[in-house]
Design a protein around this motif. Sequence first.
Motif, short mmCIF file in Angstrom:
data_model
loop_
_atom_site.label_atom_id
_atom_site.label_comp_id
_atom_site.label_asym_id
_atom_site.label_seq_id
_atom_site.Cartn_x
_atom_site.Cartn_y
_atom_site.Cartn_z
N GLU A 36 12.24 44.95 78.54
CA GLU A 36 13.60 44.84 79.21
C GLU A 36 14.06 45.87 80.13
OE1 GLU A 36 16.23 44.63 75.77
OE2 GLU A 36 15.53 42.48 74.96
N MET A 37 13.60 46.96 79.97
CA MET A 37 14.12 48.09 80.92
C MET A 37 13.04 47.93 82.13
SD MET A 37 14.14 52.11 80.15
CE MET A 37 12.56 52.25 79.33
N ALA A 38 11.95 47.71 81.91
CA ALA A 38 11.10 47.45 83.03
C ALA A 38 11.46 46.35 84.01
CB ALA A 38 9.78 47.31 82.73
N VAL A 39 11.84 45.01 83.30
CA VAL A 39 12.52 44.17 84.15
C VAL A 39 13.62 44.46 84.76
CG1 VAL A 39 13.14 41.60 83.90
CG2 VAL A 39 11.14 42.30 82.64
N ASN A 40 14.71 44.93 84.03
CA ASN A 40 15.83 45.46 84.64
C ASN A 40 15.90 46.08 85.88
OD1 ASN A 40 17.43 43.45 82.94
ND2 ASN A 40 17.81 45.23 81.47
N ALA A 41 14.83 47.15 85.73
CA ALA A 41 14.65 48.07 86.75
C ALA A 41 13.88 47.69 87.87
CB ALA A 41 13.66 49.61 86.27
N LYS A 42 13.20 46.58 87.66
CA LYS A 42 12.57 45.92 89.01
C LYS A 42 13.55 45.04 89.63
CE LYS A 42 7.85 46.21 87.15
NZ LYS A 42 6.84 45.16 86.41
N LYS A 43 14.26 44.61 88.98
CA LYS A 43 15.37 43.78 89.64
C LYS A 43 16.55 44.82 90.34
CE LYS A 43 15.77 39.89 86.30
NZ LYS A 43 16.55 39.21 85.36
N GLN A 44 16.58 45.56 89.75
CA GLN A 44 17.53 46.63 90.47
C GLN A 44 17.10 47.24 91.77
OE1 GLN A 44 20.13 49.24 87.88
NE2 GLN A 44 19.20 48.00 86.22
N LEU A 45 15.74 47.54 91.66
CA LEU A 45 15.04 48.08 92.82
C LEU A 45 14.96 47.47 94.11
CD1 LEU A 45 11.48 49.46 91.30
CD2 LEU A 45 13.21 50.71 92.98
N SER A 46 15.12 46.05 93.94
CA SER A 46 15.05 44.95 95.05
C SER A 46 16.45 45.45 95.96
CB SER A 46 14.98 43.74 94.70
OG SER A 46 15.87 43.35 93.96
N VAL A 47 17.45 45.88 95.27
CA VAL A 47 18.67 45.89 95.93
C VAL A 47 19.06 47.43 96.12
CG1 VAL A 47 19.50 43.78 95.47
CG2 VAL A 47 20.16 45.41 93.87
N ARG A 56 14.29 56.90 90.30
CA ARG A 56 14.64 56.77 88.84
C ARG A 56 14.20 55.35 88.31
NH1 ARG A 56 20.13 57.44 88.68
NH2 ARG A 56 20.05 59.71 88.25
N LEU A 57 14.52 54.05 89.07
CA LEU A 57 14.12 53.04 88.73
C LEU A 57 12.73 52.66 88.60
CD1 LEU A 57 17.02 51.10 90.43
CD2 LEU A 57 16.64 51.50 88.35
N GLN A 58 11.97 53.38 89.55
CA GLN A 58 10.61 53.19 89.71
C GLN A 58 9.97 53.93 88.41
OE1 GLN A 58 8.01 53.75 93.06
NE2 GLN A 58 9.84 53.76 94.10
N CYS A 59 10.51 54.92 87.93
CA CYS A 59 10.03 55.52 86.72
C CYS A 59 10.26 54.71 85.40
CB CYS A 59 10.72 56.98 86.56
SG CYS A 59 10.26 58.23 87.44
N LEU A 60 11.62 54.11 85.57
CA LEU A 60 12.11 53.47 84.44
C LEU A 60 11.19 52.22 84.16
CD1 LEU A 60 15.75 53.76 84.31
CD2 LEU A 60 14.03 54.96 82.91
N ALA A 61 10.70 51.44 85.27
CA ALA A 61 9.95 50.39 85.40
C ALA A 61 8.66 50.57 84.86
CB ALA A 61 9.56 49.97 86.89
N ARG A 62 8.24 51.83 84.60
CA ARG A 62 7.03 52.13 83.73
C ARG A 62 7.05 52.20 82.33
NH1 ARG A 62 3.14 55.64 87.09
NH2 ARG A 62 3.71 55.13 89.54
N GLY A 63 8.41 52.14 81.90
CA GLY A 63 8.73 52.20 80.45
C GLY A 63 9.35 53.42 80.08
N SER A 64 9.61 53.81 78.87
CA SER A 64 9.92 54.84 78.37
C SER A 64 9.58 56.21 78.72
CB SER A 64 10.31 55.00 76.75
OG SER A 64 10.91 53.73 76.13
#
Length: 234
Positions: A36-47, A56-64
Motif C-alpha cells: 500500500e505504501m509503495a503504491v501511494n508513494a508512486k502516485k504522489q511522486l507523479s505530482v 522521501r517518496l522514492q525511498c518509501l516506494a521501496r517499502g519499509s
Amino acid sequence: MECFLYQIELNAWKSVMQMHFPAAGIMAGTSRHDREMAVNAKKQLSVCTDPVESLRLQCLARGSSGIKGLGRTFKIMDDDNNRTLDMKEFIKGLNDYGVLIEKEEAVAMFQRFDRDNSGFIDFDEFLLTLRPPMSNARKEVITQAFRKLDKTNDGVITIEDLRGVYNVKYHPKYQNGEWTEEQVFLKFLDSFDSPYDKDGQVTKEEFLNYYCGVSASIDSDVYFILMMKNAWKL
C-alpha cells in the motif's frame, strides 16, 4: 466501531506474523502495508515538485526498508567514519541506490542541507529530515521494542540478544531441518537490514529507520502503538 475494525485488522496482521514467526509472534512489518505504501508513494511522486519530498517518496516506494537502505549506502561510502559526505559522495550515493534525480536537483538538495557552506553535510541529520514525521508516542513505543530486544544493552541487536527473546523451535524451516537456529535468527535480522549490506546486527538507528517506513503506511497512532505492543509483547 472504529476500535472494533482496528482489532479485526490487528488480528489479521498477527496471523501473518505467526505464520512466519509462530514461536515469538513477531514480524518486522507486513507485506500488505509495504504494498500500500509503495503504491501511494508512486502516485504522489507523479505530482511532487519538492526534491526532498521526491527523494522521501522514492525511498518509501521501496517499502519499509527504503530510507534505511539509503542510509546504509551512505554509510558504506563514509570511509573515514566521520558521518559526513561531500557533494561528490552524496550524488554518487544517490546514484548507487538507484534514485532518479537530476544532477541540478541533487546539487540544490545538498546545498539546502549544507547550512554552514562547509562543503559537507551530516548524513544523520539528512536522514532524520528524510524520515516521514512520527509522533513522540510512536517513537517511544519503537524505543521500548528495541530495548526489549537489546538484552546486552550495547545499542545493537545481535543473534545473542535474540536467543533470550525468540524461540526458534516452532519455526517450520527449523523443524524440517532446512535452517539452523542461527539461520532463523539471521533471517529475522535481515528484515531490518539493508539488502546491500547485511551484517547480522541491527542498530537503534536502523530499527527506527525501518519502523519509520512502517509508520508511514499507518495513519492512526492508536493502531500503530497497538500493533507494536502486540508484536513485541510490550
